[in-house]
Design an enzyme around this catalytic site. Structure first.
Site, PDB file in Angstrom:
ATOM      1  N   ILE A  14       0.528  -1.381   5.975  1.00  0.00           N
ATOM      2  CA  ILE A  14      -0.110  -0.129   5.591  1.00  0.00           C
ATOM      3  C   ILE A  14      -1.376  -0.401   4.790  1.00  0.00           C
ATOM      4  CG2 ILE A  14       1.201   0.173   3.448  1.00  0.00           C
ATOM      5  CD1 ILE A  14       0.260   2.967   5.917  1.00  0.00           C
ATOM      6  N   ALA A  15      -1.383  -1.466   3.996  1.00  0.00           N
ATOM      7  CA  ALA A  15      -2.580  -1.840   3.244  1.00  0.00           C
ATOM      8  C   ALA A  15      -3.702  -2.239   4.190  1.00  0.00           C
ATOM      9  CB  ALA A  15      -2.264  -2.983   2.279  1.00  0.00           C
ATOM     10  N   ARG A  16      -3.347  -2.922   5.259  1.00  0.00           N
ATOM     11  CA  ARG A  16      -4.351  -3.317   6.256  1.00  0.00           C
ATOM     12  C   ARG A  16      -4.938  -2.082   6.940  1.00  0.00           C
ATOM     13  NH1 ARG A  16      -4.526  -8.530   7.810  1.00  0.00           N
ATOM     14  NH2 ARG A  16      -5.245  -7.938   9.890  1.00  0.00           N
ATOM     15  N   SER A  35      -2.378  -9.330  -4.595  1.00  0.00           N
ATOM     16  CA  SER A  35      -1.090  -9.713  -4.020  1.00  0.00           C
ATOM     17  C   SER A  35      -0.411 -10.662  -4.991  1.00  0.00           C
ATOM     18  CB  SER A  35      -1.287 -10.389  -2.663  1.00  0.00           C
ATOM     19  OG  SER A  35      -0.068 -10.942  -2.187  1.00  0.00           O
ATOM     20  N   ARG A  36       0.911 -10.768  -4.883  1.00  0.00           N
ATOM     21  CA  ARG A  36       1.605 -11.753  -5.691  1.00  0.00           C
ATOM     22  C   ARG A  36       1.328 -13.162  -5.188  1.00  0.00           C
ATOM     23  NH1 ARG A  36       7.397  -8.867  -5.422  1.00  0.00           N
ATOM     24  NH2 ARG A  36       6.582  -8.604  -3.309  1.00  0.00           N
ATOM     25  N   HIS A  77       6.520   1.354  -6.177  1.00  0.00           N
ATOM     26  CA  HIS A  77       5.467   2.349  -6.387  1.00  0.00           C
ATOM     27  C   HIS A  77       5.341   2.783  -7.842  1.00  0.00           C
ATOM     28  CE1 HIS A  77       5.255   3.839  -1.919  1.00  0.00           C
ATOM     29  NE2 HIS A  77       4.905   2.582  -2.074  1.00  0.00           N
ATOM     30  N   LYS A  95       3.180   7.316   0.220  1.00  0.00           N
ATOM     31  CA  LYS A  95       4.438   8.057   0.269  1.00  0.00           C
ATOM     32  C   LYS A  95       5.571   7.119   0.686  1.00  0.00           C
ATOM     33  CE  LYS A  95       4.452   7.683   4.707  1.00  0.00           C
ATOM     34  NZ  LYS A  95       5.463   6.789   5.302  1.00  0.00           N
ATOM     35  N   ARG A 163      12.001  -3.973   6.133  1.00  0.00           N
ATOM     36  CA  ARG A 163      11.958  -2.904   5.130  1.00  0.00           C
ATOM     37  C   ARG A 163      12.616  -1.616   5.612  1.00  0.00           C
ATOM     38  NH1 ARG A 163       8.568   1.151   6.062  1.00  0.00           N
ATOM     39  NH2 ARG A 163       7.005   0.939   7.705  1.00  0.00           N
TER      40      ARG A 163
END
Length: 327
Positions: A14-16, A35-36, A77, A95, A163
Protein backbone atom coordinates in the site's frame (compact mmCIF):
# COMPACT_ATOMS: atom_id res chain seq x y z
CA UNK A 1 2.85 26.30 1.32
CA UNK A 2 3.50 25.59 -2.34
CA UNK A 3 5.03 22.12 -2.46
CA UNK A 4 3.82 19.62 0.16
CA UNK A 5 6.62 17.41 1.45
CA UNK A 6 5.40 13.89 2.18
CA UNK A 7 6.91 11.19 4.32
CA UNK A 8 5.82 7.55 4.32
CA UNK A 9 5.94 5.00 7.13
CA UNK A 10 6.39 1.51 5.59
CA UNK A 11 7.65 0.10 2.32
CA UNK A 12 4.85 -2.44 1.76
CA UNK A 13 2.34 -2.81 -1.03
CA UNK A 14 0.00 0.00 0.00
CA UNK A 15 2.95 2.33 0.65
CA UNK A 16 4.21 1.64 -2.86
CA UNK A 17 0.79 2.44 -4.30
CA UNK A 18 0.69 5.73 -2.41
CA UNK A 19 4.23 6.64 -3.44
CA UNK A 20 3.27 6.01 -7.05
CA UNK A 21 0.24 8.26 -6.60
CA UNK A 22 2.38 11.12 -5.30
CA UNK A 23 4.11 11.19 -8.69
CA UNK A 24 0.75 12.15 -10.21
CA UNK A 25 -0.24 14.58 -7.44
CA UNK A 26 0.40 18.23 -8.30
CA UNK A 27 2.72 20.06 -5.89
CA UNK A 28 3.54 16.89 -3.96
CA UNK A 29 7.01 15.53 -3.37
CA UNK A 30 8.06 12.36 -1.60
CA UNK A 31 10.70 13.68 0.78
CA UNK A 32 11.28 10.72 3.09
CA UNK A 33 10.51 7.04 3.62
CA UNK A 34 10.97 5.12 6.85
CA UNK A 35 11.27 1.41 7.50
CA UNK A 36 12.58 -0.72 10.32
CA UNK A 37 15.03 -1.94 7.68
CA UNK A 38 17.42 0.71 6.37
CA UNK A 39 18.05 -1.42 3.27
CA UNK A 40 14.34 -1.60 2.44
CA UNK A 41 13.95 2.15 2.89
CA UNK A 42 16.93 2.77 0.61
CA UNK A 43 15.61 0.44 -2.09
CA UNK A 44 12.19 2.10 -1.89
CA UNK A 45 13.73 5.55 -2.31
CA UNK A 46 15.85 4.36 -5.22
CA UNK A 47 12.59 3.60 -7.00
CA UNK A 48 10.32 6.42 -5.82
CA UNK A 49 12.66 9.14 -4.57
CA UNK A 50 13.06 10.71 -1.17
CA UNK A 51 15.46 10.31 1.73
CA UNK A 52 15.60 6.86 3.37
CA UNK A 53 15.25 6.60 7.15
CA UNK A 54 16.13 3.48 9.12
CA UNK A 55 13.48 4.12 11.77
CA UNK A 56 10.05 5.69 12.08
CA UNK A 57 11.36 7.84 14.93
CA UNK A 58 13.95 9.45 12.66
CA UNK A 59 11.39 10.37 10.01
CA UNK A 60 8.94 11.67 12.61
CA UNK A 61 11.69 14.01 13.88
CA UNK A 62 12.80 15.19 10.43
CA UNK A 63 12.48 18.94 9.85
CA UNK A 64 11.75 18.81 6.11
CA UNK A 65 8.50 16.79 6.22
CA UNK A 66 5.02 18.35 6.26
CA UNK A 67 2.80 15.27 6.43
CA UNK A 68 3.31 11.55 7.00
CA UNK A 69 1.30 8.79 5.34
CA UNK A 70 1.03 5.68 7.52
CA UNK A 71 0.82 2.46 5.52
CA UNK A 72 1.98 -0.02 8.17
CA UNK A 73 -0.10 -3.06 9.26
CA UNK A 74 -3.31 -2.26 11.17
CA UNK A 75 -2.03 -2.97 14.70
CA UNK A 76 0.78 -0.42 14.25
CA UNK A 77 -1.43 2.47 13.14
CA UNK A 78 -2.14 3.96 16.55
CA UNK A 79 1.47 3.95 17.78
CA UNK A 80 2.76 5.21 14.44
CA UNK A 81 0.22 8.03 14.28
CA UNK A 82 1.01 9.12 17.82
CA UNK A 83 4.73 9.08 17.00
CA UNK A 84 4.23 11.24 13.90
CA UNK A 85 1.99 13.68 15.76
CA UNK A 86 4.50 13.96 18.59
CA UNK A 87 7.01 14.89 15.89
CA UNK A 88 4.77 17.78 14.87
CA UNK A 89 3.69 16.20 11.60
CA UNK A 90 0.29 16.16 9.93
CA UNK A 91 -0.92 12.57 9.45
CA UNK A 92 -2.84 10.59 6.84
CA UNK A 93 -3.44 7.15 8.38
CA UNK A 94 -4.50 4.17 6.29
CA UNK A 95 -7.79 2.44 7.02
CA UNK A 96 -8.84 0.89 9.29
CA UNK A 97 -7.73 3.91 11.27
CA UNK A 98 -6.82 1.83 14.35
CA UNK A 99 -7.71 -1.56 15.79
CA UNK A 100 -10.53 -0.22 17.99
CA UNK A 101 -12.24 2.97 19.07
CA UNK A 102 -10.18 3.29 22.24
CA UNK A 103 -7.00 3.58 20.19
CA UNK A 104 -8.70 5.93 17.74
CA UNK A 105 -9.80 8.25 20.53
CA UNK A 106 -6.23 8.51 21.80
CA UNK A 107 -4.90 9.43 18.35
CA UNK A 108 -7.65 11.98 17.69
CA UNK A 109 -7.18 13.53 21.12
CA UNK A 110 -3.45 13.93 20.46
CA UNK A 111 -4.03 15.60 17.07
CA UNK A 112 -6.64 17.96 18.51
CA UNK A 113 -4.47 18.86 21.49
CA UNK A 114 -1.51 19.64 19.23
CA UNK A 115 -3.75 21.30 16.57
CA UNK A 116 -2.31 19.09 13.84
CA UNK A 117 -4.06 17.76 10.75
CA UNK A 118 -5.23 14.15 10.91
CA UNK A 119 -7.33 12.10 8.48
CA UNK A 120 -8.25 8.47 7.85
CA UNK A 121 -7.10 7.33 4.41
CA UNK A 122 -10.40 5.98 3.10
CA UNK A 123 -9.42 6.66 -0.50
CA UNK A 124 -12.70 5.51 -2.06
CA UNK A 125 -14.61 8.40 -0.49
CA UNK A 126 -12.56 10.82 -2.60
CA UNK A 127 -12.89 9.13 -5.99
CA UNK A 128 -14.80 11.04 -8.71
CA UNK A 129 -17.24 8.14 -9.29
CA UNK A 130 -18.23 7.97 -5.62
CA UNK A 131 -18.45 11.76 -5.49
CA UNK A 132 -20.74 11.70 -8.53
CA UNK A 133 -22.97 9.11 -6.87
CA UNK A 134 -23.11 11.17 -3.69
CA UNK A 135 -24.08 14.32 -5.60
CA UNK A 136 -26.86 12.49 -7.45
CA UNK A 137 -28.25 11.13 -4.20
CA UNK A 138 -28.04 14.48 -2.42
CA UNK A 139 -29.72 16.24 -5.35
CA UNK A 140 -32.77 14.01 -4.78
CA UNK A 141 -32.68 12.46 -8.22
CA UNK A 142 -33.61 8.99 -6.91
CA UNK A 143 -35.87 10.35 -4.18
CA UNK A 144 -35.56 9.71 -0.47
CA UNK A 145 -32.94 7.03 0.13
CA UNK A 146 -34.23 3.85 1.74
CA UNK A 147 -31.40 1.34 1.53
CA UNK A 148 -27.90 0.46 0.40
CA UNK A 149 -26.27 -2.85 -0.44
CA UNK A 150 -22.54 -3.44 -0.77
CA UNK A 151 -20.32 -6.50 -0.95
CA UNK A 152 -16.57 -7.00 -1.02
CA UNK A 153 -15.31 -10.54 -1.33
CA UNK A 154 -12.59 -12.66 -2.86
CA UNK A 155 -10.97 -15.98 -2.07
CA UNK A 156 -7.71 -15.40 -0.21
CA UNK A 157 -5.28 -17.94 -1.63
CA UNK A 158 -2.56 -17.09 0.89
CA UNK A 159 -0.91 -18.79 3.81
CA UNK A 160 -1.65 -18.19 7.50
CA UNK A 161 1.38 -15.90 7.82
CA UNK A 162 -0.07 -13.43 5.29
CA UNK A 163 -1.53 -10.25 6.79
CA UNK A 164 -5.04 -11.18 5.56
CA UNK A 165 -5.09 -14.31 7.73
CA UNK A 166 -2.67 -13.40 10.50
CA UNK A 167 -4.40 -12.15 13.67
CA UNK A 168 -1.17 -10.52 14.87
CA UNK A 169 -1.34 -8.29 11.78
CA UNK A 170 -5.03 -7.50 12.23
CA UNK A 171 -6.10 -10.08 9.66
CA UNK A 172 -9.67 -10.91 8.74
CA UNK A 173 -12.37 -9.86 6.32
CA UNK A 174 -14.00 -7.16 8.45
CA UNK A 175 -11.10 -4.79 9.10
CA UNK A 176 -9.49 -5.26 5.69
CA UNK A 177 -12.56 -5.39 3.42
CA UNK A 178 -15.67 -4.68 5.50
CA UNK A 179 -14.45 -1.19 6.34
CA UNK A 180 -15.21 -0.18 2.72
CA UNK A 181 -18.95 -0.95 2.65
CA UNK A 182 -19.31 0.26 6.24
CA UNK A 183 -17.64 3.61 5.59
CA UNK A 184 -19.56 4.21 2.37
CA UNK A 185 -22.87 3.14 3.90
CA UNK A 186 -22.44 5.74 6.64
CA UNK A 187 -21.34 8.31 4.08
CA UNK A 188 -24.46 7.84 1.95
CA UNK A 189 -27.05 7.05 4.63
CA UNK A 190 -25.72 8.82 7.73
CA UNK A 191 -24.65 7.63 11.19
CA UNK A 192 -25.42 4.08 12.28
CA UNK A 193 -28.05 3.69 15.01
CA UNK A 194 -28.07 -0.11 15.29
CA UNK A 195 -26.23 -3.12 13.88
CA UNK A 196 -26.80 -6.86 13.60
CA UNK A 197 -23.78 -8.90 12.54
CA UNK A 198 -22.93 -12.50 11.76
CA UNK A 199 -19.52 -13.96 11.04
CA UNK A 200 -17.50 -17.09 10.52
CA UNK A 201 -14.26 -17.30 12.50
CA UNK A 202 -11.17 -19.30 11.60
CA UNK A 203 -9.69 -20.95 14.70
CA UNK A 204 -11.46 -18.29 16.74
CA UNK A 205 -8.81 -15.78 15.63
CA UNK A 206 -9.94 -14.02 12.44
CA UNK A 207 -13.21 -13.66 10.54
CA UNK A 208 -13.23 -15.17 7.07
CA UNK A 209 -16.77 -14.05 6.23
CA UNK A 210 -18.85 -11.36 7.92
CA UNK A 211 -22.22 -9.83 7.13
CA UNK A 212 -23.86 -6.92 8.89
CA UNK A 213 -27.22 -5.19 8.67
CA UNK A 214 -27.21 -1.54 9.67
CA UNK A 215 -30.08 0.71 10.67
CA UNK A 216 -29.10 4.31 10.19
CA UNK A 217 -30.38 7.28 12.17
CA UNK A 218 -32.15 8.40 9.00
CA UNK A 219 -34.26 5.24 9.10
CA UNK A 220 -32.55 3.79 6.02
CA UNK A 221 -31.09 0.28 6.12
CA UNK A 222 -27.85 -1.05 4.61
CA UNK A 223 -26.85 -4.65 4.03
CA UNK A 224 -23.12 -5.33 3.76
CA UNK A 225 -20.84 -8.35 3.44
CA UNK A 226 -17.08 -8.94 3.50
CA UNK A 227 -15.50 -12.24 2.64
CA UNK A 228 -12.12 -13.92 2.20
CA UNK A 229 -13.84 -17.12 1.07
CA UNK A 230 -15.69 -16.20 -2.11
CA UNK A 231 -15.50 -13.83 -5.09
CA UNK A 232 -18.51 -11.53 -4.94
CA UNK A 233 -19.69 -8.90 -7.48
CA UNK A 234 -18.08 -6.10 -5.41
CA UNK A 235 -20.83 -3.61 -6.22
CA UNK A 236 -22.55 -0.90 -4.25
CA UNK A 237 -26.15 0.17 -4.85
CA UNK A 238 -27.95 3.09 -3.25
CA UNK A 239 -31.74 2.74 -3.48
CA UNK A 240 -34.28 5.55 -3.33
CA UNK A 241 -38.03 5.91 -3.74
CA UNK A 242 -37.69 6.72 -7.45
CA UNK A 243 -34.68 4.68 -8.55
CA UNK A 244 -31.17 3.63 -7.72
CA UNK A 245 -27.52 4.43 -8.29
CA UNK A 246 -25.18 1.49 -8.87
CA UNK A 247 -21.46 1.94 -8.39
CA UNK A 248 -19.82 -0.45 -10.80
CA UNK A 249 -17.47 -3.27 -9.81
CA UNK A 250 -15.01 -2.91 -8.26
CA UNK A 251 -16.94 -0.28 -6.31
CA UNK A 252 -14.01 0.75 -4.10
CA UNK A 253 -12.09 1.89 -7.20
CA UNK A 254 -14.97 2.52 -9.60
CA UNK A 255 -14.68 4.79 -12.62
CA UNK A 256 -18.34 4.73 -13.64
CA UNK A 257 -21.82 4.61 -12.13
CA UNK A 258 -25.28 3.84 -13.50
CA UNK A 259 -28.47 5.67 -12.60
CA UNK A 260 -31.81 3.92 -13.22
CA UNK A 261 -35.19 5.46 -12.38
CA UNK A 262 -38.75 4.26 -12.22
CA UNK A 263 -39.65 6.30 -15.31
CA UNK A 264 -37.60 3.82 -17.35
CA UNK A 265 -34.64 6.10 -17.86
CA UNK A 266 -31.11 4.83 -17.50
CA UNK A 267 -27.75 6.51 -17.92
CA UNK A 268 -24.11 5.82 -17.20
CA UNK A 269 -21.82 8.46 -15.76
CA UNK A 270 -18.14 8.02 -16.55
CA UNK A 271 -15.87 9.37 -13.83
CA UNK A 272 -12.24 8.27 -14.27
CA UNK A 273 -9.76 8.90 -11.50
CA UNK A 274 -6.29 10.40 -11.65
CA UNK A 275 -3.29 8.08 -11.60
CA UNK A 276 -3.99 4.97 -9.56
CA UNK A 277 -6.81 6.62 -7.60
CA UNK A 278 -4.91 7.47 -4.42
CA UNK A 279 -4.15 10.90 -5.89
CA UNK A 280 -7.54 12.25 -4.82
CA UNK A 281 -7.08 11.68 -1.09
CA UNK A 282 -3.58 13.19 -1.32
CA UNK A 283 -5.06 16.26 -3.01
CA UNK A 284 -7.62 16.61 -0.21
CA UNK A 285 -4.88 16.48 2.43
CA UNK A 286 -2.91 19.14 0.60
CA UNK A 287 -6.00 21.32 0.20
CA UNK A 288 -6.66 21.10 3.93
CA UNK A 289 -3.06 21.86 4.87
CA UNK A 290 -3.01 24.96 2.67
CA UNK A 291 -6.31 26.09 4.19
CA UNK A 292 -4.97 25.64 7.71
CA UNK A 293 -7.53 22.93 8.53
CA UNK A 294 -6.83 20.28 11.14
CA UNK A 295 -9.32 17.79 9.67
CA UNK A 296 -11.11 17.20 6.40
CA UNK A 297 -14.80 18.10 6.16
CA UNK A 298 -15.09 15.21 3.69
CA UNK A 299 -13.65 12.65 6.15
CA UNK A 300 -14.11 14.26 9.58
CA UNK A 301 -12.55 12.72 12.66
CA UNK A 302 -15.89 12.30 14.42
CA UNK A 303 -17.00 10.13 11.49
CA UNK A 304 -13.87 8.00 11.86
CA UNK A 305 -14.50 7.59 15.60
CA UNK A 306 -18.10 6.62 14.89
CA UNK A 307 -17.03 3.98 12.37
CA UNK A 308 -14.45 2.52 14.76
CA UNK A 309 -17.19 2.19 17.35
CA UNK A 310 -19.43 0.36 14.87
CA UNK A 311 -16.55 -1.99 14.02
CA UNK A 312 -16.11 -2.68 17.74
CA UNK A 313 -19.81 -3.57 18.00
CA UNK A 314 -19.66 -5.87 14.99
CA UNK A 315 -16.59 -7.64 16.37
CA UNK A 316 -18.27 -8.04 19.74
CA UNK A 317 -21.31 -9.63 18.12
CA UNK A 318 -19.29 -12.15 16.11
CA UNK A 319 -16.78 -12.88 18.90
CA UNK A 320 -13.72 -11.39 17.20
CA UNK A 321 -10.99 -9.98 19.45
CA UNK A 322 -7.42 -8.85 18.86
CA UNK A 323 -4.44 -8.36 21.14
CA UNK A 324 -5.04 -4.59 21.01
CA UNK A 325 -8.36 -5.12 22.79
CA UNK A 326 -6.57 -6.26 25.95
CA UNK A 327 -7.39 -9.25 28.17
Amino acid sequence: MSTIRWGIFSTGKIARAFAAALRDTPDAVLAGVASRSADKAAAFCDEFGGQPYGSYEALAAATDIDVIYIGTPHPQHAANALLALDGGKAVLCEKPFTMNRREAEAVVAKARAKKLFLMEAMWSRFLPALEAAKQIVEAGEIGAVTQLTADFGFTAHVGPEHRLLNPELGGGALLDLGIYPLSLAAWFLGPVADVRAFGELRDGAIDTHTGFLLRHESGAISNCTASLRGRSPVELTVVGERGFVRVHSMFYRAQAITVEKDDGSKRTVEAPYLGNGYVHEALEVQRCLRAGLTESPRMPLDATLHLMGVLDTIRSQIGLRYTADGP
